[in-house]
Design a protein around this motif. Structure first.
Motif, PDB file in Angstrom:
ATOM      1  N   CYS A 111       0.842  -1.198   0.000  1.00 14.71           N
ATOM      2  CA  CYS A 111       0.000   0.000   0.000  1.00 14.71           C
ATOM      3  C   CYS A 111       0.877   1.247   0.000  1.00 14.71           C
ATOM      4  O   CYS A 111       1.906   1.305   0.678  1.00 14.71           O
ATOM      5  N   THR A 112       0.470   2.250  -0.755  1.00 14.93           N
ATOM      6  CA  THR A 112       1.252   3.482  -0.848  1.00 14.93           C
ATOM      7  C   THR A 112       1.084   4.375   0.371  1.00 14.93           C
ATOM      8  O   THR A 112       1.706   5.428   0.444  1.00 14.93           O
ATOM      9  N   CYS A 116       1.452  -1.569   3.925  1.00 11.71           N
ATOM     10  CA  CYS A 116       0.757  -2.798   4.325  1.00 11.71           C
ATOM     11  C   CYS A 116       0.478  -3.621   3.070  1.00 11.71           C
ATOM     12  O   CYS A 116       0.363  -3.070   1.979  1.00 11.71           O
ATOM     13  N   PRO A 117       0.338  -4.935   3.186  1.00 15.38           N
ATOM     14  CA  PRO A 117       0.062  -5.747   1.997  1.00 15.38           C
ATOM     15  C   PRO A 117      -1.336  -5.482   1.449  1.00 15.38           C
ATOM     16  O   PRO A 117      -2.286  -5.275   2.194  1.00 15.38           O
ATOM     17  N   CYS A 131      -5.193  -2.638   6.503  1.00 17.97           N
ATOM     18  CA  CYS A 131      -4.665  -1.861   7.629  1.00 17.97           C
ATOM     19  C   CYS A 131      -5.501  -0.616   7.923  1.00 17.97           C
ATOM     20  O   CYS A 131      -5.814  -0.337   9.068  1.00 17.97           O
ATOM     21  N   HIS A 132      -5.842   0.144   6.893  1.00 19.46           N
ATOM     22  CA  HIS A 132      -6.591   1.388   7.096  1.00 19.46           C
ATOM     23  C   HIS A 132      -7.770   1.494   6.123  1.00 19.46           C
ATOM     24  O   HIS A 132      -8.175   2.587   5.759  1.00 19.46           O
ATOM     25  N   HIS A 133      -8.264   0.354   5.675  1.00 22.87           N
ATOM     26  CA  HIS A 133      -9.424   0.274   4.784  1.00 22.87           C
ATOM     27  C   HIS A 133      -9.195   1.028   3.477  1.00 22.87           C
ATOM     28  O   HIS A 133     -10.090   1.698   2.980  1.00 22.87           O
ATOM     29  N   ALA A 145     -10.539   4.717  -1.885  1.00 16.47           N
ATOM     30  CA  ALA A 145     -10.984   5.051  -0.533  1.00 16.47           C
ATOM     31  C   ALA A 145      -9.827   4.862   0.439  1.00 16.47           C
ATOM     32  O   ALA A 145      -8.848   4.185   0.131  1.00 16.47           O
ATOM     33  N   GLY A 146      -9.971   5.481   1.607  1.00 16.71           N
ATOM     34  CA  GLY A 146      -8.964   5.332   2.649  1.00 16.71           C
ATOM     35  C   GLY A 146      -7.890   6.389   2.557  1.00 16.71           C
ATOM     36  O   GLY A 146      -7.966   7.310   1.757  1.00 16.71           O
ATOM     37  N   PRO A 147      -6.867   6.237   3.358  1.00 13.47           N
ATOM     38  CA  PRO A 147      -5.806   7.249   3.395  1.00 13.47           C
ATOM     39  C   PRO A 147      -4.830   7.258   2.213  1.00 13.47           C
ATOM     40  O   PRO A 147      -4.185   8.267   1.995  1.00 13.47           O
ATOM     41  N   PRO A 148      -4.673   6.191   1.415  1.00 13.98           N
ATOM     42  CA  PRO A 148      -3.693   6.275   0.330  1.00 13.98           C
ATOM     43  C   PRO A 148      -4.041   7.391  -0.656  1.00 13.98           C
ATOM     44  O   PRO A 148      -5.202   7.567  -1.018  1.00 13.98           O
TER      45      PRO A 148
END
Length: 174
Positions: A111-112, A116-117, A131-133, A145-148
């Motif tokens: 994940c950028t 996380c994988p 990890c952070h949806h 969606a999510g923080p990336p």
């Protein structure tokens, strides 16, 4: 009881009888500045190799040469399925997804956001980071969606002799 009387030192001593005047200032302003300039110079010299490597990387335009690697035979993966593999090194995970009948996409699966994988969800047709949806679009690798905020690094693919090969990693474009 006898009181402990202290004698007042002579006036010429001026209450500084406990200071060794010959070594009163071993590090004065000038000495301190010389030390700081010397430390800054040593730091600058120590960072030269890293600076040269960074400049070389920037001037190359982000193009790296990667060795081709066979991932899987075309017949071994059905539409909607994914295969995990390691690329460009043995310590970097990646995912190959057969999106359609003749359409394949591959991304590095870190994940950028916080590395996380990332996993393939066949039911949702999305790449998911638990990890952070975080969610990524399978066709572009862009975050949904999510923080990336950055897309997943895409791996260039080539199909030859009935097999799918990883041929390189596309450079990130802002």
């Amino acid at each position: 009881m006898e009181e402990n009387k202290r004698e007042i030192p002579a006036e010429d001593d001026n209450y500084t009888h406990n200071i060794q005047k010959s070594n009163e200032r071993s590090l004065d302003r000038r000495g301190f500045l010389k030390t700081m300039v010397g430390a800054a110079g040593a730091f600058a010299v120590a960072t030269i190799p890293w600076g040269t490597m960074a400049a070389k990387e920037m001037l190359s335009g982000g193009k790296k040469e990667y060795a081709g690697k066979k991932i899987v035979d075309v017949a071994a993966i059905k539409p909607g399925e994914a295969v995990e593999f390691a690329y460009p090194t043995e310590h970097e995970g990646a995912l190959l997804i057969r999106v359609g009948e003749n359409e394949y996409k591959a991304y590095q699966n870190a994940c950028t956001h916080l590395k996380c994988p990332v996993f393939w969800s066949k039911e949702e047709s999305e790449l998911l980071c638990p990890c952070h949806h975080g969610k990524f679009d399978v066709k572009t690798g862009s975050p949904l969606a999510g923080p990336p905020r950055r897309p997943l690094p895409e791996i260039q693919l080539e199909i030859k002799n009935g097999a799918i090969y990883a041929m390189g990693v596309k450079p990130y474009e802002a």
